[in-house]
Every structure is written in structure tokens, then in C-alpha cells.
Design an enzyme around this catalytic site. Structure first.
Site, short mmCIF file in Angstrom:
data_model
loop_
_atom_site.label_atom_id
_atom_site.label_comp_id
_atom_site.label_asym_id
_atom_site.label_seq_id
_atom_site.Cartn_x
_atom_site.Cartn_y
_atom_site.Cartn_z
N HIS A 1 -5.99 -1.00 4.20
CA HIS A 1 -5.38 -2.30 4.47
C HIS A 1 -5.98 -3.44 3.66
O HIS A 1 -5.82 -4.60 4.02
CB HIS A 1 -5.47 -2.64 5.97
CG HIS A 1 -4.54 -1.81 6.80
ND1 HIS A 1 -4.87 -0.56 7.23
CD2 HIS A 1 -3.29 -2.05 7.24
CE1 HIS A 1 -3.86 -0.06 7.94
NE2 HIS A 1 -2.89 -0.94 7.96
N GLU B 1 9.87 0.77 4.47
CA GLU B 1 9.49 0.06 3.23
C GLU B 1 10.36 0.45 2.04
O GLU B 1 10.82 -0.40 1.28
CB GLU B 1 8.01 0.32 2.90
CG GLU B 1 7.03 -0.38 3.82
CD GLU B 1 6.83 0.32 5.15
OE1 GLU B 1 7.43 1.40 5.36
OE2 GLU B 1 6.06 -0.20 5.99
#
Lengths: 380, 350
Positions: free
Chosen positions: B151, B82
Site C-alpha cells: 500500500h 480496477e
């Protein structure tokens, strides 16, 4: 039993059998090998490898020598200015001139470089105005506003975070079909960062035209090279990313130039990235805020002083009849004069406009910022 | 204007748009796909990268088959990294590209926070305006299905806190398409936040390319008694609340913020000066969140217009639970907005 399940069972049987074969006939086999090359053209005594050094003309050697003298003069004056309180904290390049200048000169004007904070020599070699560098170190953002045509991105003070930027820029060059390369400078300390891994991994996968220049100066502030990685060289890390790594004598400007030039040419041929480890030494403290005598021995520093890059080039040029004392005196005098003129220019430069504090946050000020510019009386 | 309308579902869209023949309705996710397709087709400098952008699902349909149309060099499934990929997008932007970086979930972005806040947001400022970083970072927030604490976060206020970043949260398909184009061509790093529950929403979206300005809120429903400012999914909750409150004779004005940063304070104060009451409904946490900033700004600029203390409807200060039972207690919705409005009406200052 469905066809999919049948296929899965067959696959399982196949995999099992291949594994069983391997275990039966080839208990251990070497599946990858790599070797790390080291390049040196001129050694510490000024002795050169005839075939490798022959590609350098006298004027090449003079360019190397004169740029290193200029960068060293810039550096010495920067250290004095810091002690006098005329600039802020400064990172000395002493001892690393060959690694910086040899590599910087190997790139074309169309290529883009991403330096770290200890790369004044790279910027000077690329023709970056020295007065702007002094402004930058005195705390002026405008000092990093590279003039048009000088393809260099601002120095990265955060360690290693600009490695992915170079990969991204190189990748953009590839996507655009430009015949250009991106070069990025970081230290042995930077090679431990996640950014290094992610940047090099991506560069390998997408075969981008990048040259990764690790300036291994043996010390990341007080952390010695051996505490940075258990790997024998930093160059070998490239092999894990699927491309070539090479170690060069970072105090031999001809070797640094040769290795970098080959890597840049390779990148432009579309053959992917290269990692070059310049094996050099930081002769000064980490920055003017550091005292290296607290963590490294005098003997070690003395030993490296004998290997510094100007000595060997001077010896070699003298043997070739290209160097005389008068020549060096004239060069040194010229360098000092030009550095002094640049300092004068830096210190005489207009102070920044207070509106700059708002102006550059976004490409265009937001409505609130426009109102603030008015409220503070900074609107032009 | 058909595009300022908010439709709850397909049937509602068809019912309300029935009077306008030829009005095209597409989903939020298709609006994003269409905007991306048009930019990729017309501009060689635009490219898409992210983990899974070429998967069969295509990031909930928003990048579906783009790699087949534009090639794997322009729609790139990246190695898992990322922070590195964000740095690479920044580098490409510095070299003149306009990357659209996609994160399947906003929860992955903390891994790239260094590149976002220390680099993308700072380079233009730190180097005297010499370089700009026109990166668009699409990220998805969601809820339900037991997505839980790691999440399903809603992290817009983290990004909105950083000078140099812009943050947009479109609620309608029309805005999704127009704001995505504006973000890509903005010249600054833009964090573009989508709510997964909006993907199937249908609204009017013109076929041709267009932009929706960053930094402009829109009044979704006019009203005289209370202003409800909301973003993203909460716009729909606010609309439903306003509808129910209307039956009780309470007239709510609903403002869709659209852009979180820079905040359109003029539209907000304009409305509050009229209604004297403010409720802010956000998908994120209440503490130090968007509601806090909106209310603080309104207090700074229109304190005397407030007839009652302003109220936030947002998440309680706990991580997201996984259990559907707990989720139900965790997420605020229409009922909470209605309750806030009613409380406010009895808490007026003399």
C-alpha cells in the site's frame, strides 16, 4: 450506555428476531427465479414460424442473403490469400455469417460497434471497405482506420478486453443524452474473462444502453463450450448482473436480427442492457494457424454443416419464391467481382510512411520524437 | 515568479509571500479539488470515477463533495473492479468523454495494467491515429503509517516504461492544478501521480483555470556546483539539502522534473553542462527506475560535461517495510542527498 451503543444493541436484537422468524416459519424460500428464452424463427429445414417471420419483407430477406454471400466470398478469398502468403494469419467466419450479419444490421448507423477479430461479417454488413480489411489482415494499421460515418471501433484481438470499452461508450452515450446504443462482440471463451464480468456488472448497475453479443461458436480454439463454464447457457449469466439474457439460434439470421433489434430498441428507450447468446458453430479452424481436426470430430463438424445459415435461408426463400438458382449465381458472380476489385485495391495501396512508426505513439509527437523524425530523415 | 517557489509549510508560505499582498495560498489537495471543480463546471464531457470518490473524505479531500455539486452521474463511486473500470473509462473516452479515473493508491493499478498498457496506451498507435484515449488516471503514492509493501509503492517507472503513456508527478499546489488540467485535455492517456505527503503543502495558486505544460521541468533553485534533479516529494528534500549545503559553501541547482514522461532532457542537460555534476532523487526504487533513465539520457547527451559519476538517491531494492523503525532505514531523504553531493565532490575525475 451511550445512545449509539443502545441503538446498536437494539439493531442487533431486531436482526436476531427477523432471522429467528425466518428460521421458524420459512426454512427455505425461493427469493429469485429466472428463465432463459431461446429464439428460432426459421429452422434447419427452412420452415418458419409464420407470425414471427411475417415482419421480414422479401427485400429484407434478399439483403440478408446477399450480405452473407458477400461476407462468405470475402472469407474464402482471405483464406486463399493467406495460403498464397499475401496476407497474414486470418480468422475465418465460415458458419457464423448469420450471427454476425443479422446482429450488425439490427443496429442503426448512429450506434457504435466493438467487434472482436472474428467479425469480418459485422464490418462488411456495416459498409466497412473490404480493401481496408484485407490491408489490415496483411499487417497494416491503416486498415483499421474506419472511414467517417462508419461507426465501428477497431477489432479487438485480445480476448474480451473490449467488453468494458463498450460499457464505457454506452455510458458516455447515456451521460450525453444521445439516443444511441453500443454493441460488443465476443466469444464463448471471452465470457470467462474478468473483463466480461466487470463490463456486464457495471452495465447492469448503471443501466447503460449496451448490447452484449456472445458469439458462442462452441470452441475457444481447442476448449469446448462445456469446459468454458458449468452454466447451461451463457445467456443466463445476464441474470446475475440484473438484466435480461436470451439465447438465439445463431444460424438463423432472422432470429438474430429480431433479438438484436429488440435489444437495441430497449437500450435506446433507456431500459438497460441485454446479453444475447448467438448459438452457432465455427466450421473452420480457429485461425489459419490452427488445425481443428486435432481436437474435434469430423462427425460433429459434418452435423453442423447441415445447420449452417445459408442453407435454411435459401430453402425458406425458395419456398417463398424469392430464391432461384439464377438469382444466386448472379449474386455470387457480383460478390466475387467486387471482392476481387477490393483485393486489387488493397494490394495496390501505397505502403505506409516509415514516419508512422513514430507519428502515432501520441496524439502529438513528443520533443524527442520530433528530433528523431528529423534524425531519421522522415520529417515532412 | 511566486508559483515557481516551493514552500515547506504554511508558516513559510506566509513569511515568504508576505511581501506580495493578495497572493492566495491553498493546499495541494485543494488545488486538485479546484482544478477538478472547474473542469466539471465548464465541460460536460469531463467526469470523475473511482472507488470512494463520493466518500465523506473525498479521496483525501481531492474530490470532496463533488458528487453533491455535480451529481452522482458525473462523480461516480464505482463497483470494485480496477481493470473493468479502467476499460470503461477508456470506452467513454473513445466516445468523446474526458474521464478522470481516481485510484486511492497506485498499488491498485497493477490490477488495471492490461487496460492501461495494452489498450489505453496502444489504440491511437495501432489504428493509425484514428482513435485517441484521453483518460487521466490519478493515483496516489505515500509512505508511513505502516502502509507497508502493498500500500505504499511508488510505481512511476512501470508506467513511464510504456510508449503511449504520459506520466506526471507534480510537487507543488500550483503544478498540481495546472498539470491536472493539462492531463485532462492532453489527448493521450496520462498517469497523474500524487504523493500523499504533499496534500497539506501550501503554495500560491491562482483562482482562475490555467495549465502547466506536460513535458517541461522547472529550475526551483539556481546553483553552480551540482544539479539535483527530483520529482514529487523529493523536490522538498532536495530543496532542504541545497539549503544545508549552501552553509557549507556548496551551491546546488534543483530541478523539479514535474513530468516523468516525456522527460524534459533539455533542461537537465542545460543544467548539467553548467554544473558538471548530477544527483537524481526519486520516490521510487533505484533499480531500473527514473534515476537510471535520467542519468542514461544525460550520459548520452552530455557525457563530456560530467565531472563525476552521477548518483541516484532512491529506494533500496526491497519491498516497503511496515515497522516505523525499518521505514526510517528504508526511505531516503535530505541526508542522503547531502551525502551523495559530498561524495561526488571528492570523486571528481582528473
Amino acid at each position: 450506555m451511550s445512545i449509539a451503543r443502545l441503538a446498536a444493541a437494539f439493531n442487533c436484537f431486531l436482526t436476531h428476531n427477523i432471522l429467528a422468524d425466518r428460521l421458524r416459519y420459512m426454512p427455505i424460500q425461493t427469493i429469485e427465479k429466472f428463465e432463459v428464452k431461446f429464439l428460432q424463427i426459421i429452422n434447419e429445414k427452412g420452415e418458419a414460424d409464420g407470425s414471427l417471420v411475417s415482419s421480414f419483407t422479401d427485400s429484407d430477406l434478399k439483403k440478408f442473403f446477399e450480405t452473407m454471400i458477400l461476407a462468405r466470398t470475402f472469407n474464402q478469398r482471405a483464406l486463399s490469400l493467406q495460403r498464397e502468403g499475401r496476407i497474414g494469419t486470418y480468422a475465418s467466419i465460415l458458419g457464423q455469417e448469420a450471427s454476425q450479419i443479422g446482429s450488425a444490421l439490427a443496429f442503426g448507423g448512429e450506434d457504435w460497434l466493438f467487434p472482436s477479430f472474428r467479425e469480418s461479417g459485422v464490418l462488411i454488413a456495416r459498409g466497412y471497405p473490404m480493401w481496408m480489411l484485407y490491408r489490415y489482415w496483411a499487417g497494416d494499421e491503416r486498415g483499421m482506420k474506419a472511414p467517417p460515418g462508419v461507426n465501428i471501433f477497431p477489432m479487438s484481438v485480445p480476448v474480451g478486453t473490449h467488453v468494458p470499452h463498450a460499457t464505457g461508450a454506452a455510458w458516455a452515450m447515456k451521460l450525453k443524452g444521445h439516443k444511441k446504443a453500443a454493441g460488443v462482440y465476443f466469444g464463448d471463451g471471452g465470457s470467462s474473462k474478468g473483463d466480461f464480468h466487470e463490463g456486464l456488472n457495471f452495465a447492469g448497475v448503471f443501466k447503460v444502453p449496451a448490447v452484449f453479443l456472445c458469439q458462442n461458436n462452441q470452441w475457444a480454439i481447442s476448449v469446448p463450450r462445456k469446459r468454458q463454464t458449468a452454466a447451461g447457457t451463457i445467456a443466463q449469466k445476464a441474470y446475475a448482473y440484473g438484466f435480461e439474457g436470451v439465447q438465439v439460434d445463431g444460424n438463423d439470421i432472422t432470429a438474430v436480427y429480431r433479438a438484436t433489434k429488440d435489444a437495441v430498441d430497449k437500450a435506446k428507450r433507456g431500459e438497460g442492457p441485454t446479453l444475447i447468446e448467438c448459438f452457432t458453430y465455427r466450421l473452420d479452424d480457429h485461425t489459419t494457424s490452427d488445425d481443428a481436426s486435432r481436437y474435434r470430430s469430423k462427425e460433429e463438424v459434418e452435423e453442423w454443416k447441415g445447420k449452417e445459415p445459408l442453407i435454411r435461408l435459401r430453402l425458406y426463400m425458395e419456398k417463398k419464391g424469392v430464391w432461384t438458382k439464377d438469382y444466386e449465381d448472379a449474386i455470387a458472380k457480383k460478390a466475387l467481382e467486387s471482392v476481387d476489385a477490393e483485393i486489387k485495391k488493397a494490394e495496390g495501396f501505397t505502403p505506409p510512411d516509415p514516419a508512422d512508426i513514430i507519428r502515432y505513439t501520441y496524439a502529438e509527437p513528443t520533443p524527442r520524437q520530433k528530433r528523431e523524425l528529423k534524425e531519421f530523415g522522415w520529417e515532412k | 515568479m511566486p508559483w515557481t517557489k516551493v514552500y515547506g509549510n504554511k508558516a513559510e508560505f506566509e513569511k515568504l509571500s508576505g511581501s506580495t499582498p493578495g497572493l492566495r495560498g491553498i493546499t495541494y489537495k485543494d488545488a486538485l479539488l479546484e482544478a477538478t471543480t472547474q473542469m466539471l463546471a465548464s465541460d460536460k464531457n469531463v467526469f470523475v470515477l473511482g472507488e470512494g470518490v463520493d466518500d465523506a473524505g473525498g479521496v483525501f479531500g481531492t474530490t470532496r463533495d463533488l458528487h453533491k455539486k455535480f451529481g452522482k452521474d458525473r462523480v461516480i463511486d464505482t463497483p470494485l473492479a480496477e481493470n473493468g473500470v479502467t476499460g470503461i473509462a477508456i470506452g467513454a473516452a473513445l466516445a468523446g468523454m474526458r474521464p478522470i479515473l481516481v485510484h486511492m493508491r497506485v498499488d491498485f493499478m497493477p490490477l488495471s495494467m492490461d487496460q492501461i498498457m495494452n489498450h489505453a496506451a496502444k489504440w491511437h498507435y495501432m489504428f493509425g491515429g484514428k482513435v485517441s484515449v484521453p483518460v487521466t488516471i490519478r493515483s496516489i503514492i505515500g509512505r508511513g503509517w505502516g502502509s507497508a509493501a502493498q500500500h505504499s509503492q511508488s510505481l512511476q517507472s512501470l508506467f513511464a516504461h510504456i510508449p503511449g503513456l504520459k506520466v506526471v508527478m507534480p510537487a507543488t499546489p500550483y503544478d498540481a492544478k495546472g498539470l491536472l488540467r493539462s492531463s485532462v485535455y492532453d489527448g493521450n492517456p496520462v498517469v497523474f501521480i500524487e504523493h500523499r505527503w504533499l496534500y497539506e503543502h501550501i503554495g500560491h495558486v491562482p483562482e482562475e483555470a490555467y495549465t502547466v505544460p506536460i513535458g517541461k521541468a522547472v529550475v526551483r533553485r539556481k546553483g553552480a556546483d551540482v544539479t539535483i534533479a527530483a520529482a514529487s516529494l523529493m523536490v522538498y528534500e532536495a530543496m532542504k539539502a541545497a539549503e544545508d549545503l549552501k552553509a557549507e559553501g556548496i551551491d546546488c541547482e534543483v530541478i523539479d522534473l514535474r513530468t516523468i514522461k516525456p522527460l524534459d532532457i533539455e533542461t537537465l542537460t542545460g543544467s548539467v553542462k553548467k554544473t558538471g555534476r548530477l544527483v537524481v532523487a526519486d520516490t521510487g526504487w533505484k533499480e531500473f527506475g527514473i534515476g537510471a533513465e535520467v542519468i542514461a539520457r544525460v550520459v548520452e547527451e552530455a557525457f563530456h560535461a560530467l565531472k563525476a559519476p552521477a548518483v541516484r538517491v532512491a529506494l533500496p531494492d526491497v519491498p516497503t517495510p511496515a515497522s516505523p523503525v525499518l521505514e526510517k532505514a528504508f526511505y531516503p531523504g535530505k541526508e542522503h542527498i547531502i551525502e551523495a553531493v559530498k561524495k561526488m565532490l571528492v570523486r571528481e575525475r582528473p
